[in-house]
Design an enzyme around this catalytic site. Sequence first.
Site, mmCIF file in Angstrom:
data_model
loop_
_atom_site.group_PDB
_atom_site.id
_atom_site.type_symbol
_atom_site.label_atom_id
_atom_site.label_comp_id
_atom_site.label_asym_id
_atom_site.label_seq_id
_atom_site.Cartn_x
_atom_site.Cartn_y
_atom_site.Cartn_z
ATOM 1 N N GLY A 1 -2.510 -1.964 5.465
ATOM 2 C CA GLY A 1 -3.184 -1.118 4.484
ATOM 3 C C GLY A 1 -2.270 -0.282 3.615
ATOM 4 O O GLY A 1 -2.691 0.766 3.120
ATOM 5 N N HIS B 1 -1.765 -10.543 -4.672
ATOM 6 C CA HIS B 1 -1.092 -11.635 -3.976
ATOM 7 C C HIS B 1 0.418 -11.473 -4.125
ATOM 8 O O HIS B 1 0.898 -11.193 -5.227
ATOM 9 C CB HIS B 1 -1.551 -12.981 -4.562
HETATM 10 C C1 GRF Z 1 0.396 -7.555 0.697
HETATM 11 O O1 GRF Z 1 1.663 -8.138 0.551
HETATM 12 C C2 GRF Z 1 -0.609 -8.248 -0.165
HETATM 13 O O2 GRF Z 1 -0.089 -8.708 -1.375
HETATM 14 C C3 GRF Z 1 -1.000 -9.417 0.686
HETATM 15 O O3 GRF Z 1 -1.036 -8.918 1.990
HETATM 16 C C4 GRF Z 1 -0.170 -7.794 2.085
HETATM 17 C C5 GRF Z 1 -0.999 -6.647 2.550
HETATM 18 O O4 GRF Z 1 -0.222 -5.516 2.825
HETATM 19 N N1 GRF Z 1 -2.231 -10.015 0.216
HETATM 20 P P1 GRF Z 1 -0.926 -4.142 3.125
HETATM 21 O O5 GRF Z 1 -1.943 -4.361 4.226
HETATM 22 O O6 GRF Z 1 -1.590 -3.672 1.853
HETATM 23 O O7 GRF Z 1 0.172 -3.230 3.545
#
Ligand code: GRF
Length: 203
Positions: free
Chosen positions: A7, A101
Amino acid sequence: MLLSGRGSNLQALLDARAASWEVAIAVADVEDAPGLARAEAAGVPALAIPRRDFADRAAFEDAFDAALRTAGADLVVLAGFMRVLGPEFVVRWYDRLVNIHPSLLPAFRGLDTHRRALAAGVGWHGCTVHFVRAALDAGPIILQAAVPVRPDDTEEALAARVLAREHHVLPQAIGWIADGRIRVENERVVAADPEDMTVNPSQ
Ligand code: GRF
């Protein structure tokens, strides 16, 4: 906001809340997603909806949809939500469903993007905020940020460099949407006001 884990992008949104938008609710498909505690700490409702509580995907996604609507969400942000949503959910939130992404789409759709970028020997890598369509990691691109790939990079170092950019572009893209500065035209994101030169797909 939908998530499955850490998160940190949710945290970036919580830290960037502005006059025109707020985070209505954080919903995870995993009970112990650390991101839920971040929402609670910020005074934002947090809810876990585990997949195992539902007989099929349709019922599971209906529960997400209901939680979002009850919370009054206008826009759904997927940030580290590790499930592919069905076409029904995508249609319900058409052009109101955004994903972040960790690659410069359309390169490296799917998982393990940093490892694959290193294996491919690309000179630049990055992240993309886009509206979601039914196909995996596809849809009109709102904003991208690029980072250099260094000769001695590890997967972790590259991931950290990209993540820092994610935390910048995601709130920026959400702000543009909330402020009505962009719209989708022929599957391209364009500035609502053609004179608005600061709405640029690449930062
Ligand atoms: C991020 O790298 C996002 O781009 C991908 O999953 C990861 C999530 O990270 N879809 P977080 O949970 O927001 O720290």
